[in-house]
Design a protein around this motif. Sequence first.
Motif, PDB file in Angstrom:
ATOM      1  N   LEU A  75       0.835  -1.211   0.000  1.00 40.02           N
ATOM      2  CA  LEU A  75       0.000   0.000   0.000  1.00 40.02           C
ATOM      3  C   LEU A  75       0.867   1.257   0.000  1.00 40.02           C
ATOM      4  CD1 LEU A  75      -2.801  -1.051   2.499  1.00 40.02           C
ATOM      5  CD2 LEU A  75      -3.146  -0.444   0.090  1.00 40.02           C
ATOM      6  N   LEU A  76       1.907   1.255   0.813  1.00 40.79           N
ATOM      7  CA  LEU A  76       2.804   2.415   0.859  1.00 40.79           C
ATOM      8  C   LEU A  76       3.548   2.599  -0.460  1.00 40.79           C
ATOM      9  CD1 LEU A  76       4.222   2.034   4.486  1.00 40.79           C
ATOM     10  CD2 LEU A  76       2.498   3.674   3.675  1.00 40.79           C
ATOM     11  N   LYS A  84      -6.017  -3.313  -4.071  1.00 41.19           N
ATOM     12  CA  LYS A  84      -7.234  -2.988  -3.317  1.00 41.19           C
ATOM     13  C   LYS A  84      -8.122  -4.222  -3.173  1.00 41.19           C
ATOM     14  CE  LYS A  84     -11.030  -0.120  -4.390  1.00 41.19           C
ATOM     15  NZ  LYS A  84     -11.548   1.148  -4.926  1.00 41.19           N
ATOM     16  N   LEU A  85      -8.278  -4.984  -4.237  1.00 44.66           N
ATOM     17  CA  LEU A  85      -9.082  -6.210  -4.163  1.00 44.66           C
ATOM     18  C   LEU A  85      -8.439  -7.241  -3.234  1.00 44.66           C
ATOM     19  CD1 LEU A  85     -10.238  -6.577  -7.874  1.00 44.66           C
ATOM     20  CD2 LEU A  85     -11.605  -5.882  -5.906  1.00 44.66           C
ATOM     21  N   THR A  86      -7.126  -7.342  -3.268  1.00 41.12           N
ATOM     22  CA  THR A  86      -6.419  -8.243  -2.349  1.00 41.12           C
ATOM     23  C   THR A  86      -6.668  -7.828  -0.907  1.00 41.12           C
ATOM     24  OG1 THR A  86      -4.703  -8.706  -3.975  1.00 41.12           O
ATOM     25  CG2 THR A  86      -4.142  -9.106  -1.662  1.00 41.12           C
ATOM     26  N   SER A  93     -10.303  -8.563   0.068  1.00 39.74           N
ATOM     27  CA  SER A  93     -10.556  -9.998   0.216  1.00 39.74           C
ATOM     28  C   SER A  93      -9.932 -10.530   1.512  1.00 39.74           C
ATOM     29  CB  SER A  93     -10.078 -10.792  -0.984  1.00 39.74           C
ATOM     30  OG  SER A  93      -8.670 -10.764  -1.073  1.00 39.74           O
ATOM     31  N   LYS A  94      -8.755 -10.026   1.882  1.00 37.17           N
ATOM     32  CA  LYS A  94      -8.119 -10.439   3.142  1.00 37.17           C
ATOM     33  C   LYS A  94      -8.941  -9.977   4.351  1.00 37.17           C
ATOM     34  CE  LYS A  94      -3.339 -10.806   1.577  1.00 37.17           C
ATOM     35  NZ  LYS A  94      -3.103 -12.205   1.835  1.00 37.17           N
ATOM     36  N   ILE A  95      -9.496  -8.793   4.243  1.00 41.34           N
ATOM     37  CA  ILE A  95     -10.357  -8.293   5.333  1.00 41.34           C
ATOM     38  C   ILE A  95     -11.603  -9.174   5.454  1.00 41.34           C
ATOM     39  CG2 ILE A  95     -11.845  -6.373   6.043  1.00 41.34           C
ATOM     40  CD1 ILE A  95      -9.664  -4.477   4.942  1.00 41.34           C
ATOM     41  N   HIS A 134      -0.729   1.692 -13.610  1.00 39.20           N
ATOM     42  CA  HIS A 134      -0.905   2.055 -12.203  1.00 39.20           C
ATOM     43  C   HIS A 134      -2.314   1.696 -11.724  1.00 39.20           C
ATOM     44  CE1 HIS A 134      -0.254   4.123  -8.446  1.00 39.20           C
ATOM     45  NE2 HIS A 134      -1.349   4.814  -8.644  1.00 39.20           N
ATOM     46  N   ILE A 135      -3.306   1.958 -12.534  1.00 38.87           N
ATOM     47  CA  ILE A 135      -4.693   1.633 -12.174  1.00 38.87           C
ATOM     48  C   ILE A 135      -4.838   0.126 -11.977  1.00 38.87           C
ATOM     49  CG2 ILE A 135      -7.087   1.603 -13.017  1.00 38.87           C
ATOM     50  CD1 ILE A 135      -6.149   4.344 -12.009  1.00 38.87           C
ATOM     51  N   LYS A 136      -4.250  -0.661 -12.860  1.00 31.94           N
ATOM     52  CA  LYS A 136      -4.317  -2.125 -12.739  1.00 31.94           C
ATOM     53  C   LYS A 136      -3.652  -2.592 -11.443  1.00 31.94           C
ATOM     54  CE  LYS A 136      -4.470  -2.988 -17.675  1.00 31.94           C
ATOM     55  NZ  LYS A 136      -3.690  -3.365 -18.863  1.00 31.94           N
ATOM     56  N   THR A 137      -2.478  -2.050 -11.145  1.00 32.35           N
ATOM     57  CA  THR A 137      -1.755  -2.417  -9.926  1.00 32.35           C
ATOM     58  C   THR A 137      -2.556  -2.034  -8.689  1.00 32.35           C
ATOM     59  OG1 THR A 137       0.372  -2.131 -11.035  1.00 32.35           O
ATOM     60  CG2 THR A 137       0.388  -2.055  -8.621  1.00 32.35           C
ATOM     61  N   TYR A 138      -3.071  -0.814  -8.676  1.00 34.40           N
ATOM     62  CA  TYR A 138      -3.844  -0.335  -7.535  1.00 34.40           C
ATOM     63  C   TYR A 138      -5.111  -1.160  -7.338  1.00 34.40           C
ATOM     64  CZ  TYR A 138      -6.961   2.452  -4.702  1.00 34.40           C
ATOM     65  OH  TYR A 138      -7.847   2.855  -3.737  1.00 34.40           O
ATOM     66  N   THR A 139      -5.816  -1.425  -8.409  1.00 34.33           N
ATOM     67  CA  THR A 139      -7.061  -2.190  -8.320  1.00 34.33           C
ATOM     68  C   THR A 139      -6.802  -3.593  -7.791  1.00 34.33           C
ATOM     69  OG1 THR A 139      -8.013  -0.907 -10.138  1.00 34.33           O
ATOM     70  CG2 THR A 139      -9.061  -3.003  -9.635  1.00 34.33           C
ATOM     71  N   ALA A 140      -5.757  -4.240  -8.286  1.00 31.07           N
ATOM     72  CA  ALA A 140      -5.427  -5.587  -7.810  1.00 31.07           C
ATOM     73  C   ALA A 140      -5.081  -5.568  -6.324  1.00 31.07           C
ATOM     74  CB  ALA A 140      -4.263  -6.155  -8.620  1.00 31.07           C
TER      75      ALA A 140
END
Length: 128
Positions: A59-60, A117-119, A122-124, A109-115
């Motif tokens: 995230l950082l 965020k979904l990870t 899903s972990k939460i 960047h959008i693809k990386t961020y979206t993946a």
Amino acid sequence: MKQVNRPHLHESLNQIIVKKDKLEIANWIETMELISNELQYLIPLEKRLLGAPAVNQSLLTVQRENQLRLGTLYRYERTMINAIEYDTTECDAYYLHAHEKNRDGFMDHIKTYTALKLTLLSKILERF
């Protein structure tokens, strides 16, 4: 998202393309600013709910990349002021290459961020 105004008949093709590109850049910047705001919530959320160092580091990293790309887009937006003034094939090629490079970077960047965020989400969900 910015609205597109219909081109006027008196505008050259180059002017229409530059207007479209400027609008696209404004939309990229708006999206990157929204991601920046989301990250302000996602990072503390991850710390409180998961406390996973690898996810936090990812995230950082995305947050830093987002700020760097946002700076790049702000600078690129300023260079577009000159785009209409130069009407040569060489200049057109330069701006086309720069625009495509920025578009590719934005999309990656959008693809990386979206993946990521979904990870995170899903972990939460797995945990709770």
